[in-house]
Motif scaffolding. Structure first.
Motif, PDB file in Angstrom:
ATOM      1  N   LYS A   1      -7.501  11.399 -35.863  1.00 52.96           N
ATOM      2  CA  LYS A   1      -7.863  12.026 -37.069  1.00 52.96           C
ATOM      3  C   LYS A   1      -6.667  11.787 -38.311  1.00 52.96           C
ATOM      4  N   LYS A   2      -7.186  11.432 -39.232  1.00 54.93           N
ATOM      5  CA  LYS A   2      -6.189  10.969 -40.102  1.00 54.93           C
ATOM      6  C   LYS A   2      -6.134  12.142 -41.507  1.00 54.93           C
ATOM      7  N   THR A   3      -5.092  12.353 -41.894  1.00 52.14           N
ATOM      8  CA  THR A   3      -5.219  13.323 -43.086  1.00 52.14           C
ATOM      9  C   THR A   3      -4.117  12.948 -44.063  1.00 52.14           C
ATOM     10  N   GLY A   4      -4.667  12.703 -45.317  1.00 50.32           N
ATOM     11  CA  GLY A   4      -3.530  12.260 -46.326  1.00 50.32           C
ATOM     12  C   GLY A   4      -3.352  10.768 -46.299  1.00 50.32           C
ATOM     13  N   THR A   5      -2.558  10.008 -47.244  1.00 51.35           N
ATOM     14  CA  THR A   5      -2.123   8.758 -47.356  1.00 51.35           C
ATOM     15  C   THR A   5      -1.060   8.568 -46.253  1.00 51.35           C
ATOM     16  N   ILE A   6      -1.694   7.629 -45.378  1.00 52.89           N
ATOM     17  CA  ILE A   6      -0.538   7.320 -44.378  1.00 52.89           C
ATOM     18  C   ILE A   6      -0.309   5.745 -44.605  1.00 52.89           C
ATOM     19  N   GLU A   7       0.786   5.531 -44.582  1.00 53.31           N
ATOM     20  CA  GLU A   7       1.383   3.849 -44.848  1.00 53.31           C
ATOM     21  C   GLU A   7       1.105   3.042 -43.461  1.00 53.31           C
ATOM     22  N   ASN A   8       0.605   2.064 -43.566  1.00 46.74           N
ATOM     23  CA  ASN A   8       0.255   1.320 -42.493  1.00 46.74           C
ATOM     24  C   ASN A   8      -0.516   2.096 -41.193  1.00 46.74           C
ATOM     25  N   ALA A   9      -1.687   2.703 -41.584  1.00 46.17           N
ATOM     26  CA  ALA A   9      -2.535   3.542 -40.891  1.00 46.17           C
ATOM     27  C   ALA A   9      -2.904   2.652 -39.859  1.00 46.17           C
ATOM     28  N   LEU A  10      -3.366   1.361 -39.946  1.00 50.15           N
ATOM     29  CA  LEU A  10      -4.046   0.502 -38.912  1.00 50.15           C
ATOM     30  C   LEU A  10      -2.833   0.366 -37.758  1.00 50.15           C
TER      31      LEU A  10
ATOM     32  N   ILE B   1      -0.142   2.048 -36.992  1.00 47.96           N
ATOM     33  CA  ILE B   1       0.038   3.342 -36.503  1.00 47.96           C
ATOM     34  C   ILE B   1      -0.824   3.652 -35.345  1.00 47.96           C
ATOM     35  N   GLU B   2      -2.186   3.533 -35.915  1.00 46.84           N
ATOM     36  CA  GLU B   2      -3.109   3.735 -35.138  1.00 46.84           C
ATOM     37  C   GLU B   2      -3.273   2.958 -33.744  1.00 46.84           C
ATOM     38  N   ALA B   3      -2.932   1.689 -33.801  1.00 45.58           N
ATOM     39  CA  ALA B   3      -2.841   0.950 -32.589  1.00 45.58           C
ATOM     40  C   ALA B   3      -1.775   1.303 -31.777  1.00 45.58           C
ATOM     41  N   LEU B   4      -0.593   1.734 -32.456  1.00 44.32           N
ATOM     42  CA  LEU B   4       0.430   2.350 -31.511  1.00 44.32           C
ATOM     43  C   LEU B   4       0.391   3.480 -31.006  1.00 44.32           C
ATOM     44  N   VAL B   5      -0.335   4.205 -31.495  1.00 46.34           N
ATOM     45  CA  VAL B   5      -1.031   5.460 -31.002  1.00 46.34           C
ATOM     46  C   VAL B   5      -1.613   5.129 -29.587  1.00 46.34           C
ATOM     47  N   LYS B   6      -2.641   4.360 -29.851  1.00 45.37           N
ATOM     48  CA  LYS B   6      -3.590   3.840 -28.620  1.00 45.37           C
ATOM     49  C   LYS B   6      -2.856   3.395 -27.431  1.00 45.37           C
ATOM     50  N   GLU B   7      -1.734   2.720 -27.730  1.00 51.69           N
ATOM     51  CA  GLU B   7      -0.965   2.084 -26.919  1.00 51.69           C
ATOM     52  C   GLU B   7      -0.177   2.933 -26.331  1.00 51.69           C
ATOM     53  N   LYS B   8       0.511   3.754 -26.960  1.00 48.42           N
ATOM     54  CA  LYS B   8       1.579   4.783 -26.367  1.00 48.42           C
ATOM     55  C   LYS B   8       0.319   5.942 -25.481  1.00 48.42           C
TER      56      LYS B   8
ATOM     57  N   ALA C   1      -0.212  13.080 -43.331  1.00 50.81           N
ATOM     58  CA  ALA C   1       1.043  12.749 -44.244  1.00 50.81           C
ATOM     59  C   ALA C   1       1.332  14.137 -45.032  1.00 50.81           C
ATOM     60  N   LEU C   2       2.397  14.470 -44.955  1.00 48.02           N
ATOM     61  CA  LEU C   2       2.786  15.897 -45.707  1.00 48.02           C
ATOM     62  C   LEU C   2       2.773  15.520 -47.085  1.00 48.02           C
ATOM     63  N   SER C   3       2.769  16.524 -47.900  1.00 52.45           N
ATOM     64  CA  SER C   3       2.868  16.506 -49.481  1.00 52.45           C
ATOM     65  C   SER C   3       4.156  15.775 -49.847  1.00 52.45           C
TER      66      SER C   3
ATOM     67  N   ALA D   1       4.830  17.125 -33.684  1.00 57.53           N
ATOM     68  CA  ALA D   1       6.287  16.899 -34.274  1.00 57.53           C
ATOM     69  C   ALA D   1       6.195  16.626 -35.807  1.00 57.53           C
ATOM     70  N   LYS D   2       7.137  17.069 -36.619  1.00 53.75           N
ATOM     71  CA  LYS D   2       7.221  16.644 -37.935  1.00 53.75           C
ATOM     72  C   LYS D   2       8.604  15.857 -38.163  1.00 53.75           C
ATOM     73  N   ARG D   3       8.533  14.855 -38.883  1.00 53.59           N
ATOM     74  CA  ARG D   3       9.563  13.894 -38.808  1.00 53.59           C
ATOM     75  C   ARG D   3       9.378  12.954 -40.159  1.00 53.59           C
ATOM     76  N   SER D   4      10.379  12.154 -40.578  1.00 55.94           N
ATOM     77  CA  SER D   4      10.363  11.633 -41.758  1.00 55.94           C
ATOM     78  C   SER D   4       9.524  10.606 -41.665  1.00 55.94           C
ATOM     79  N   THR D   5       9.309   9.720 -40.665  1.00 50.57           N
ATOM     80  CA  THR D   5       8.503   8.550 -40.667  1.00 50.57           C
ATOM     81  C   THR D   5       7.418   8.804 -39.311  1.00 50.57           C
ATOM     82  N   ALA D   6       6.286   8.111 -39.465  1.00 49.65           N
ATOM     83  CA  ALA D   6       4.998   8.445 -38.491  1.00 49.65           C
ATOM     84  C   ALA D   6       5.467   7.986 -37.148  1.00 49.65           C
ATOM     85  N   ARG D   7       6.201   6.889 -37.190  1.00 48.72           N
ATOM     86  CA  ARG D   7       6.773   6.408 -35.672  1.00 48.72           C
ATOM     87  C   ARG D   7       7.714   7.293 -35.028  1.00 48.72           C
ATOM     88  N   ILE D   8       8.580   7.827 -35.768  1.00 44.00           N
ATOM     89  CA  ILE D   8       9.433   8.983 -35.191  1.00 44.00           C
ATOM     90  C   ILE D   8       8.947  10.095 -34.603  1.00 44.00           C
TER      91      ILE D   8
END
Length: 115
Positions: A8-17, A19-26, A49-51, A74-81
């Protein structure tokens, strides 16, 4: 065994596809930490994506396996981290459960042997 996944994606996520592929892999790397007989394992991942004011990304993973439910966030500065941090917490919990069950089985086997 492939782990079913809901994202589930909420907000504007840069490179969403990407990140989604990375999530599936991990998430699939967690398959070795769940029992082979468990066919009901399910992972639900929420990417948010936080405000502008708060900045960064929040990733929440709800993972159910063998009747147990795990939730990490987890809340971090980038989606990957944020993804790496959440997955590390989830791996820690899954390893802990696996060790606990193995130790219990060994303890019961020792008891049965001494009787």
């Amino acid at each position: 065994m492939a782990i079913p996944l809901k994202i589930k994606k909420t907000g504007t996520i840069e490179n969403a596809l990407e990140i989604e592929a990375l999530v599936k892999e991990k998430i699939q790397t967690l398959a070795k930490l769940i029992p082979k007989y468990d066919t009901g394992a399910l992972a639900e991942v929420e990417l948010e994506a936080l405000s502008e004011k708060r900045g960064g990304y929040r990733i929440e993973i709800n993972f159910s396996s063998d009747g147990d439910m795990f939730r990490v966030e987890a809340k971090r500065s980038t989606a990957r981290i944020a993804l790496d941090a959440a997955l590390e917490d989830l791996r820690r919990e899954l390893r802990r459960r696996k060790t606990k069950k193995t130790d219990f089985a060994r303890k019961e086997a020792r008891k049965a042997k001494t009787r």
